[in-house]
Every structure is written in C-alpha cells, then in structure tokens.
Motif scaffolding. Structure first.
Motif, mmCIF file in Angstrom:
data_model
loop_
_atom_site.group_PDB
_atom_site.id
_atom_site.type_symbol
_atom_site.label_atom_id
_atom_site.label_comp_id
_atom_site.label_asym_id
_atom_site.label_seq_id
_atom_site.Cartn_x
_atom_site.Cartn_y
_atom_site.Cartn_z
ATOM 1 N N ALA A 74 41.202 38.427 37.122
ATOM 2 C CA ALA A 74 41.543 39.848 37.200
ATOM 3 C C ALA A 74 43.044 40.088 37.154
ATOM 4 O O ALA A 74 43.582 40.902 37.917
ATOM 5 N N GLY A 75 43.717 39.371 36.242
ATOM 6 C CA GLY A 75 45.137 39.609 36.048
ATOM 7 C C GLY A 75 46.021 39.224 37.218
ATOM 8 O O GLY A 75 47.161 39.681 37.319
ATOM 9 N N GLY A 76 45.506 38.380 38.099
ATOM 10 C CA GLY A 76 46.289 37.953 39.261
ATOM 11 C C GLY A 76 45.853 38.590 40.552
ATOM 12 O O GLY A 76 46.306 38.184 41.639
ATOM 13 N N GLN A 81 44.467 39.065 46.424
ATOM 14 C CA GLN A 81 43.512 39.297 47.500
ATOM 15 C C GLN A 81 43.420 38.081 48.418
ATOM 16 O O GLN A 81 43.368 38.225 49.658
ATOM 17 N N ARG A 82 43.433 36.887 47.826
ATOM 18 C CA ARG A 82 43.339 35.657 48.629
ATOM 19 C C ARG A 82 44.522 35.530 49.574
ATOM 20 O O ARG A 82 44.360 35.182 50.754
ATOM 21 N N VAL A 83 45.740 35.804 49.073
ATOM 22 C CA VAL A 83 46.908 35.631 49.932
ATOM 23 C C VAL A 83 46.923 36.673 51.044
ATOM 24 O O VAL A 83 47.364 36.389 52.164
ATOM 25 N N VAL A 84 46.413 37.863 50.775
ATOM 26 C CA VAL A 84 46.320 38.882 51.829
ATOM 27 C C VAL A 84 45.272 38.473 52.858
ATOM 28 O O VAL A 84 45.458 38.666 54.074
ATOM 29 N N ASP A 85 44.182 37.876 52.400
ATOM 30 C CA ASP A 85 43.124 37.424 53.310
ATOM 31 C C ASP A 85 43.583 36.270 54.203
ATOM 32 O O ASP A 85 43.002 36.049 55.271
ATOM 33 N N VAL A 100 51.370 40.864 38.423
ATOM 34 C CA VAL A 100 50.490 41.082 39.569
ATOM 35 C C VAL A 100 50.633 42.515 40.075
ATOM 36 O O VAL A 100 49.644 43.164 40.433
ATOM 37 N N VAL A 101 51.868 43.018 40.078
ATOM 38 C CA VAL A 101 52.099 44.398 40.516
ATOM 39 C C VAL A 101 51.327 45.361 39.618
ATOM 40 O O VAL A 101 50.601 46.243 40.092
ATOM 41 N N GLY A 102 51.469 45.181 38.294
ATOM 42 C CA GLY A 102 50.792 46.074 37.363
ATOM 43 C C GLY A 102 49.289 45.961 37.423
ATOM 44 O O GLY A 102 48.576 46.976 37.417
ATOM 45 N N ALA A 103 48.767 44.744 37.485
ATOM 46 C CA ALA A 103 47.323 44.534 37.501
ATOM 47 C C ALA A 103 46.687 45.149 38.736
ATOM 48 O O ALA A 103 45.569 45.665 38.677
ATOM 49 N N SER A 104 47.381 45.109 39.861
ATOM 50 C CA SER A 104 46.815 45.666 41.091
ATOM 51 C C SER A 104 46.561 47.163 40.955
ATOM 52 O O SER A 104 45.599 47.694 41.522
ATOM 53 N N HIS A 105 47.404 47.843 40.188
ATOM 54 C CA HIS A 105 47.217 49.284 39.983
ATOM 55 C C HIS A 105 46.227 49.569 38.859
ATOM 56 O O HIS A 105 45.376 50.458 38.987
ATOM 57 N N ALA A 109 42.780 47.612 42.508
ATOM 58 C CA ALA A 109 42.522 46.586 43.527
ATOM 59 C C ALA A 109 42.593 47.175 44.936
ATOM 60 O O ALA A 109 43.274 48.178 45.180
ATOM 61 N N LYS A 110 41.881 46.528 45.857
ATOM 62 C CA LYS A 110 41.868 46.980 47.248
ATOM 63 C C LYS A 110 43.165 46.651 47.964
ATOM 64 O O LYS A 110 43.454 47.215 49.025
ATOM 65 N N VAL A 111 43.951 45.716 47.412
ATOM 66 C CA VAL A 111 45.208 45.310 48.035
ATOM 67 C C VAL A 111 46.334 45.481 47.029
ATOM 68 O O VAL A 111 46.094 45.573 45.824
#
Length: 325
Positions: A74-76, A81-85, A100-105, A109-111
């Motif tokens: 999922a683009g990183g 999510q893993r590192v936040v978990d 990663v910044v762009g993919a999260s938006h 993503a939940k994080v």
C-alpha cells in the motif's frame, strides 16, 4: 604472578577488550540490536538508503547488528501502520520519505507520519524522466510533444502508489506543460525494484522516479535520462538538463528520512539521533552521498519535526488537488 595481582590484571584485560570491541555499541556505550524497516520491495530508493546507512553504521563502528528488513504494501502505509503499532519500541525505526507521506493521504490510511516520532531527515534526491535507450523520445521536448497529442496513450510508470513522489511528479509535470493530470496514464509499482523491469521490458514507456535507483542501467547504456527535476544538473548524470533549462517551469525533489514508533523515551530518541548524527559526520557517509548523487539535507530534532509537519500538510493539499476522485 599469582593471587590478587593476577586477578586484577585479568580484569583490566577484559575491560580493555570490551573497550576496543565496542560490540553493538550506540553512542553513549549502550548495546542494542537495531532494526530498520523498509516499507517497499528490495531495490528501491528506501531500500538503497536504509541498507547504505546500516552498512556505514556498522563499518564505522557506530552500531553493529543493524538489521534491515522489508515490509512492502500500500505504498508504504503497511510499514507506517506497523511502526505506529510498535509503540514504545526504541530499537525499531522506519525508513520513509515523501512517498509514505503522500500514500498515507491518497490511501486514506488510519495513521499518518504525525503519529510517529521524528528522528532525522537524511537525503534529498532530484527526480528524473527516464526512458529505454531504444525509445523514440530522445529529448524531454519530444516526449512532451507526443504526450500532449495523446496523454492517455503514454504509459508512465512510477515506483510509488497514488500520492507518492513518483506519482505526484508526472501529475505536476503534466500540469506544467498544459496536460490535464486526470488524463495521465500512470502505472504504479511498489518501489524501484519492481519499476525497473517494467521499464526495461516495455510495460511502461517512461518512468518518473529518483535517478539513483537506475544508475547502473543508465551507466550501462540501457536507459537514458531525458531530464532531472532539481534546481541544478546532477553531477553523476553529465549532460542531462533540468526541466527548467528545457523550458518547463517545474522543480521537484524527493527526500528520505527516519522515524521511530510513538511513545519511545527521550533517551531512546536521543540514541537514534546521536547515531545518525555520527553517521552524517563520517567520511564514509559523505562518500556514499557522492556515489549515489544524493544531496545532504540532514536535520534532526525540532527542525525535522517542523519540516515533517509542514510536509504532511502540504502533501495532503497536493493529493486533494492532483489525485483524481
């Protein structure tokens, strides 16, 4: 020699050996097994940066047993999510960056990166517009002319998902040359390691990505760079123009840095920062910057934290504007 004197000298010998070995030591003398997560497939820009940093950390004795592992998806954002978990895990970090910044938006993503602990920004790299050596497009001007005639026909590959730098670059380039970004035929791949064979075997006509991922093929004559996207030409790509020098008013740079899980202690954060600061100051790291054509944009502490927050907000707006609904 016998008795207490022999025991005392034996203790000194053991202590001296420990000092010389410094096995697994961070700055400050503690030992740890560091784990650096790469959120895409082997061979891409994150992977190259992480493995280069790990190797230099070990070669310089700053740290040992630095484990680099890949967790693509999922683009990183799977890695994010893993590192936040992993809240509170001071021995884990994520190699990340603009993608990663762009993919999260883009992925909703939940994080986001705002949920992590910023450690350091390491390098910046200009993007590049790359084609196969046998491509009919010999200049960036010729490529743009063909693109304008039929935007959807040109297959544009990138090593990031929607919202990542390899996707945002052709969107902004299209906009700069008068093409509707919604008509761009973008084909996403999970990192440069997957993008490269797609470009070489003709599944895409052109790639927009960091040039560092293709240097071996460029030097070997299999790929040709039509333009780089930074302010200035790149030393390792002699003769390659910038977009601006080719009459296209666009500058686009990618960056890479490291974040840790949330909730780590101040001591653990300082250990990471100290290790990477020592890495940054080493001659071996400076040699790697030159070899890869990376620009040194090292920043830690409040400076990186502020930069990361600003990037998060800016990229969120950019994704809303450029990414099709």
């Amino acid at each position: 020699m016998r008795g207490p004197a022999r025991g005392f000298l034996g203790t000194l010998a053991v202590l001296a050996l420990l000092v010389v070995c410094g096995c697994g030591a961070w700055p400050g003398g503690d030992t740890a097994s560091l784990r650096l997560m790469v959120p895409n497939t082997p061979g891409g820009g994150y992977d190259t940066t992480a493995r280069t940093a790990a190797r230099v950390l070990e070669e310089t004795g700053i740290a040992s047993d630095v484990q680099v592992f890949n967790l693509p998806g999922a683009g990183g954002t799977v890695g994010l999510q893993r590192v936040v978990d992993e809240k509170g895990n001071g021995e884990l970090a994520l190699q990340m960056g603009l993608g990663v910044v762009g993919a999260s938006h883009a992925a909703g993503a939940k994080v986001s990166v705002s949920d992590t602990t910023p450690i350091a920004r390491l390098i910046e790299e200009a993007g590049a517009v790359v084609v196969r050596e046998d491509s009919p497009y010999r200049t960036i001007g010729a490529l743009v002319d063909a693109w304008r005639e039929d935007p959807g026909r040109l297959r544009v590959g990138g090593g990031s998902s929607v919202g990542g730098p390899d996707h945002l670059l052709p969107m902004e380039l299209a906009q700069a040359v008068g093409i509707d970004p919604r008509k761009v035929g973008y084909v996403p791949y999970d990192g440069g390691g997957d993008l490269l064979p797609a470009l070489l075997d003709g599944r895409v006509d052109v790639a927009t990505s960091g040039f560092g991922e293709f240097l071996d093929q460029i030097r070997g004559g299999r790929l040709r760079v039509l333009a780089v996207t930074g302010e200035r030409p790149v030393g390792v790509l002699p003769g390659v123009p910038t977009l601006r020098s080719s009459g296209i008013d666009l500058v686009f740079n990618n960056w890479r840095g490291i974040v840790a899980p949330p909730g780590i202690s101040d001591t653990e954060r300082r250990r990471w920062i100290d290790a990477l600061t020592e890495l940054h100051g080493s001659r071996r790291w400076r040699a790697e910057l030159r070899r890869h054509g990376w620009t040194d944009v090292f920043a830690t502490g409040r400076a990186f934290e502020t930069f990361l927050a600003r990037q998060d907000a800016q990229v969120a707006g950019l994704v809303r504007r450029l990414v099709p609904e």
